[in-house]
Design a protein around this motif. Sequence first.
Motif, PDB file in Angstrom:
ATOM      1  N   ALA A  64      -2.681 -11.024   3.949  1.00  0.00           N
ATOM      2  CA  ALA A  64      -1.719 -10.396   3.039  1.00  0.00           C
ATOM      3  C   ALA A  64      -1.972  -8.892   2.944  1.00  0.00           C
ATOM      4  CB  ALA A  64      -1.809 -11.034   1.661  1.00  0.00           C
ATOM      5  N   LEU A  65      -3.245  -8.502   2.918  1.00  0.00           N
ATOM      6  CA  LEU A  65      -3.576  -7.086   2.870  1.00  0.00           C
ATOM      7  C   LEU A  65      -3.153  -6.378   4.156  1.00  0.00           C
ATOM      8  CD1 LEU A  65      -7.081  -7.459   1.218  1.00  0.00           C
ATOM      9  CD2 LEU A  65      -5.082  -6.382   0.150  1.00  0.00           C
ATOM     10  N   GLN A  66      -3.360  -7.037   5.275  1.00  0.00           N
ATOM     11  CA  GLN A  66      -2.951  -6.480   6.572  1.00  0.00           C
ATOM     12  C   GLN A  66      -1.433  -6.278   6.603  1.00  0.00           C
ATOM     13  OE1 GLN A  66      -5.158  -6.285   9.732  1.00  0.00           O
ATOM     14  NE2 GLN A  66      -3.473  -4.904  10.195  1.00  0.00           N
ATOM     15  N   GLN A  67      -0.694  -7.300   6.177  1.00  0.00           N
ATOM     16  CA  GLN A  67       0.774  -7.238   6.211  1.00  0.00           C
ATOM     17  C   GLN A  67       1.323  -6.174   5.271  1.00  0.00           C
ATOM     18  OE1 GLN A  67       1.854 -11.279   5.274  1.00  0.00           O
ATOM     19  NE2 GLN A  67       0.905 -12.083   7.152  1.00  0.00           N
ATOM     20  N   ASN A  68       0.578  -5.849   4.243  1.00  0.00           N
ATOM     21  CA  ASN A  68       1.049  -4.871   3.261  1.00  0.00           C
ATOM     22  C   ASN A  68       0.466  -3.476   3.461  1.00  0.00           C
ATOM     23  OD1 ASN A  68       2.856  -6.128   0.962  1.00  0.00           O
ATOM     24  ND2 ASN A  68       1.402  -7.709   1.581  1.00  0.00           N
ATOM     25  N   PRO A  89     -15.300   0.390  -4.985  1.00  0.00           N
ATOM     26  CA  PRO A  89     -14.238   0.066  -4.020  1.00  0.00           C
ATOM     27  C   PRO A  89     -14.435  -1.344  -3.452  1.00  0.00           C
ATOM     28  CG  PRO A  89     -15.815   1.611  -3.066  1.00  0.00           C
ATOM     29  CD  PRO A  89     -16.164   1.480  -4.522  1.00  0.00           C
ATOM     30  N   PRO A  90     -13.348  -2.072  -3.257  1.00  0.00           N
ATOM     31  CA  PRO A  90     -13.465  -3.393  -2.643  1.00  0.00           C
ATOM     32  C   PRO A  90     -13.580  -3.278  -1.127  1.00  0.00           C
ATOM     33  CG  PRO A  90     -11.172  -2.921  -3.090  1.00  0.00           C
ATOM     34  CD  PRO A  90     -11.951  -1.732  -3.588  1.00  0.00           C
ATOM     35  N   ASP A  91     -14.072  -4.313  -0.501  1.00  0.00           N
ATOM     36  CA  ASP A  91     -14.114  -4.375   0.966  1.00  0.00           C
ATOM     37  C   ASP A  91     -12.943  -5.243   1.417  1.00  0.00           C
ATOM     38  OD1 ASP A  91     -14.624  -4.505   3.642  1.00  0.00           O
ATOM     39  OD2 ASP A  91     -16.560  -5.522   3.450  1.00  0.00           O
ATOM     40  N   PHE A  92     -11.821  -4.604   1.720  1.00  0.00           N
ATOM     41  CA  PHE A  92     -10.622  -5.340   2.119  1.00  0.00           C
ATOM     42  C   PHE A  92     -10.732  -5.908   3.534  1.00  0.00           C
ATOM     43  CE2 PHE A  92      -7.357  -3.197  -0.939  1.00  0.00           C
ATOM     44  CZ  PHE A  92      -7.794  -4.027  -1.957  1.00  0.00           C
ATOM     45  N   GLU A  93     -11.782  -5.512   4.257  1.00  0.00           N
ATOM     46  CA  GLU A  93     -11.941  -6.023   5.623  1.00  0.00           C
ATOM     47  C   GLU A  93     -12.752  -7.312   5.660  1.00  0.00           C
ATOM     48  OE1 GLU A  93     -13.472  -2.568   7.581  1.00  0.00           O
ATOM     49  OE2 GLU A  93     -11.477  -1.679   7.782  1.00  0.00           O
ATOM     50  N   ALA A  94     -13.233  -7.749   4.502  1.00  0.00           N
ATOM     51  CA  ALA A  94     -13.968  -9.013   4.387  1.00  0.00           C
ATOM     52  C   ALA A  94     -13.190  -9.924   3.439  1.00  0.00           C
ATOM     53  CB  ALA A  94     -15.375  -8.753   3.846  1.00  0.00           C
ATOM     54  N   PRO A  95     -13.371 -11.246   3.572  1.00  0.00           N
ATOM     55  CA  PRO A  95     -12.663 -12.157   2.666  1.00  0.00           C
ATOM     56  C   PRO A  95     -13.028 -11.887   1.206  1.00  0.00           C
ATOM     57  CG  PRO A  95     -13.646 -13.358   4.510  1.00  0.00           C
ATOM     58  CD  PRO A  95     -14.182 -11.963   4.574  1.00  0.00           C
ATOM     59  N   CYS A 121       0.842  -1.200   0.000  1.00  0.00           N
ATOM     60  CA  CYS A 121       0.000   0.000   0.000  1.00  0.00           C
ATOM     61  C   CYS A 121       0.876   1.249   0.000  1.00  0.00           C
ATOM     62  CB  CYS A 121      -0.925  -0.015   1.219  1.00  0.00           C
ATOM     63  SG  CYS A 121      -2.035   1.412   1.312  1.00  0.00           S
ATOM     64  N   ALA A 122       1.944   1.258   0.788  1.00  0.00           N
ATOM     65  CA  ALA A 122       2.820   2.424   0.856  1.00  0.00           C
ATOM     66  C   ALA A 122       3.451   2.722  -0.500  1.00  0.00           C
ATOM     67  CB  ALA A 122       3.908   2.200   1.906  1.00  0.00           C
ATOM     68  N   ALA A 123       3.855   1.672  -1.219  1.00  0.00           N
ATOM     69  CA  ALA A 123       4.451   1.872  -2.541  1.00  0.00           C
ATOM     70  C   ALA A 123       3.416   2.422  -3.522  1.00  0.00           C
ATOM     71  CB  ALA A 123       5.036   0.562  -3.058  1.00  0.00           C
ATOM     72  N   ARG A 124       2.187   1.937  -3.420  1.00  0.00           N
ATOM     73  CA  ARG A 124       1.121   2.436  -4.300  1.00  0.00           C
ATOM     74  C   ARG A 124       0.799   3.901  -4.002  1.00  0.00           C
ATOM     75  NH1 ARG A 124      -0.566  -0.928  -8.649  1.00  0.00           N
ATOM     76  NH2 ARG A 124      -0.107  -3.066  -8.045  1.00  0.00           N
ATOM     77  N   TRP A 170      -2.739  -2.252   4.010  1.00  0.00           N
ATOM     78  CA  TRP A 170      -4.023  -1.783   3.500  1.00  0.00           C
ATOM     79  C   TRP A 170      -5.067  -1.615   4.593  1.00  0.00           C
ATOM     80  CZ3 TRP A 170      -4.328  -0.304  -1.503  1.00  0.00           C
ATOM     81  CH2 TRP A 170      -3.323  -0.752  -2.366  1.00  0.00           C
ATOM     82  N   LEU A 171      -4.894  -2.284   5.706  1.00  0.00           N
ATOM     83  CA  LEU A 171      -5.891  -2.266   6.782  1.00  0.00           C
ATOM     84  C   LEU A 171      -5.337  -1.517   7.989  1.00  0.00           C
ATOM     85  CD1 LEU A 171      -7.094  -5.963   6.447  1.00  0.00           C
ATOM     86  CD2 LEU A 171      -8.191  -3.900   5.532  1.00  0.00           C
ATOM     87  N   PRO A 172      -6.203  -0.835   8.748  1.00  0.00           N
ATOM     88  CA  PRO A 172      -7.640  -0.699   8.505  1.00  0.00           C
ATOM     89  C   PRO A 172      -7.944   0.227   7.321  1.00  0.00           C
ATOM     90  CG  PRO A 172      -6.997   0.678  10.349  1.00  0.00           C
ATOM     91  CD  PRO A 172      -5.770  -0.110   9.960  1.00  0.00           C
ATOM     92  N   THR A 173      -9.122   0.070   6.749  1.00  0.00           N
ATOM     93  CA  THR A 173      -9.568   0.934   5.662  1.00  0.00           C
ATOM     94  C   THR A 173      -9.770   2.352   6.185  1.00  0.00           C
ATOM     95  OG1 THR A 173     -10.647  -0.888   4.496  1.00  0.00           O
ATOM     96  CG2 THR A 173     -11.437   1.340   4.008  1.00  0.00           C
ATOM     97  N   PRO A 174      -9.183   3.357   5.552  1.00  0.00           N
ATOM     98  CA  PRO A 174      -9.385   4.741   6.011  1.00  0.00           C
ATOM     99  C   PRO A 174     -10.857   5.136   5.947  1.00  0.00           C
ATOM    100  CG  PRO A 174      -7.589   4.617   4.410  1.00  0.00           C
ATOM    101  CD  PRO A 174      -8.279   3.290   4.389  1.00  0.00           C
ATOM    102  N   ARG A 175     -11.300   5.808   6.988  1.00  0.00           N
ATOM    103  CA  ARG A 175     -12.685   6.270   7.029  1.00  0.00           C
ATOM    104  C   ARG A 175     -12.800   7.758   7.319  1.00  0.00           C
ATOM    105  NH1 ARG A 175     -13.248   0.910   7.855  1.00  0.00           N
ATOM    106  NH2 ARG A 175     -15.196  -0.058   7.159  1.00  0.00           N
ATOM    107  N   ALA A 176     -11.678   8.466   7.226  1.00  0.00           N
ATOM    108  CA  ALA A 176     -11.714   9.914   7.425  1.00  0.00           C
ATOM    109  C   ALA A 176     -12.385  10.572   6.229  1.00  0.00           C
ATOM    110  CB  ALA A 176     -10.298  10.453   7.600  1.00  0.00           C
ATOM    111  N   ARG A 177     -13.081  11.671   6.496  1.00  0.00           N
ATOM    112  CA  ARG A 177     -13.729  12.419   5.408  1.00  0.00           C
ATOM    113  C   ARG A 177     -12.675  12.898   4.417  1.00  0.00           C
ATOM    114  NH1 ARG A 177     -18.776  14.765   4.968  1.00  0.00           N
ATOM    115  NH2 ARG A 177     -18.911  16.458   3.440  1.00  0.00           N
ATOM    116  N   LEU A 178     -12.922  12.703   3.141  1.00  0.00           N
ATOM    117  CA  LEU A 178     -11.971  13.137   2.119  1.00  0.00           C
ATOM    118  C   LEU A 178     -12.005  14.658   1.996  1.00  0.00           C
ATOM    119  CD1 LEU A 178     -12.674  10.420  -0.604  1.00  0.00           C
ATOM    120  CD2 LEU A 178     -10.748  10.514   0.997  1.00  0.00           C
ATOM    121  N   PRO A 179     -10.845  15.287   1.805  1.00  0.00           N
ATOM    122  CA  PRO A 179     -10.789  16.751   1.758  1.00  0.00           C
ATOM    123  C   PRO A 179     -11.063  17.331   0.377  1.00  0.00           C
ATOM    124  CG  PRO A 179      -8.570  15.869   1.712  1.00  0.00           C
ATOM    125  CD  PRO A 179      -9.496  14.678   1.821  1.00  0.00           C
TER     126      PRO A 179
END
Length: 197
Positions: free
Chosen positions: A112-116, A96-102, A47-50, A118-127
């Motif tokens: 794998a998503l956790q280790q890379n 958008p996918p739900d990365f918090e569900a299988p 996720c950081a590289a992306r 992606w989780l938790p999914t951001p839920r802050a209001r977009l600016p």
Amino acid sequence: MPAATSPTILIVPGLRDHVADHWQTLLEKALPGARSVPPLEHDKLSCAARVAALDSALAGIEGPAVLVAHSAGVMIVAHWAQRHRREIAGALLATPPDFEAPLPDGYPTRDALQQNGWLPTPRARLPFPSIVAASTNDPLARLDRVTELATAWGSRWVNLGAVGHLNPAAGYGEWPRAQEFVTELASALHHEAPHRT
């Protein structure tokens, strides 16, 4: 004072990067001056590289941008918005996918998503103004979960109906509504108070 310039359209693909017959690829070719975040050579699941690749692509753009994200590209935008600030005219956030569900077979596991990162999914209001375009039968996310994300992000939510994951596998090469949404977001830049719902 110089006239306002049109924002640059920046395509933010998902984890499969650029697919020749994908609506994002076709949209980039159809829109003059549109650009795309280049594919990663390494750390494709990071996720950081992306996020860094998106930030680098934005650094090469003068003036405001409209982001056009699909699938994991939506999550890249959400993570980027938590860490960076610059002028974004708006963002189209499609299925958008739900990365918090299988996820289905063939997609990364939750571990794998956790280790890379992606989780938790951001839920802050977009600016910046955003449109979440959701599918009623997306195999990567239930509609109620996508609606919840749209609310958290402060996005306008659009129900596209049964369009699957809005990719070539679901029958979507061209997707004409993408251009409509991009036009809406780009035109909002020239109004003092863009409408947000």
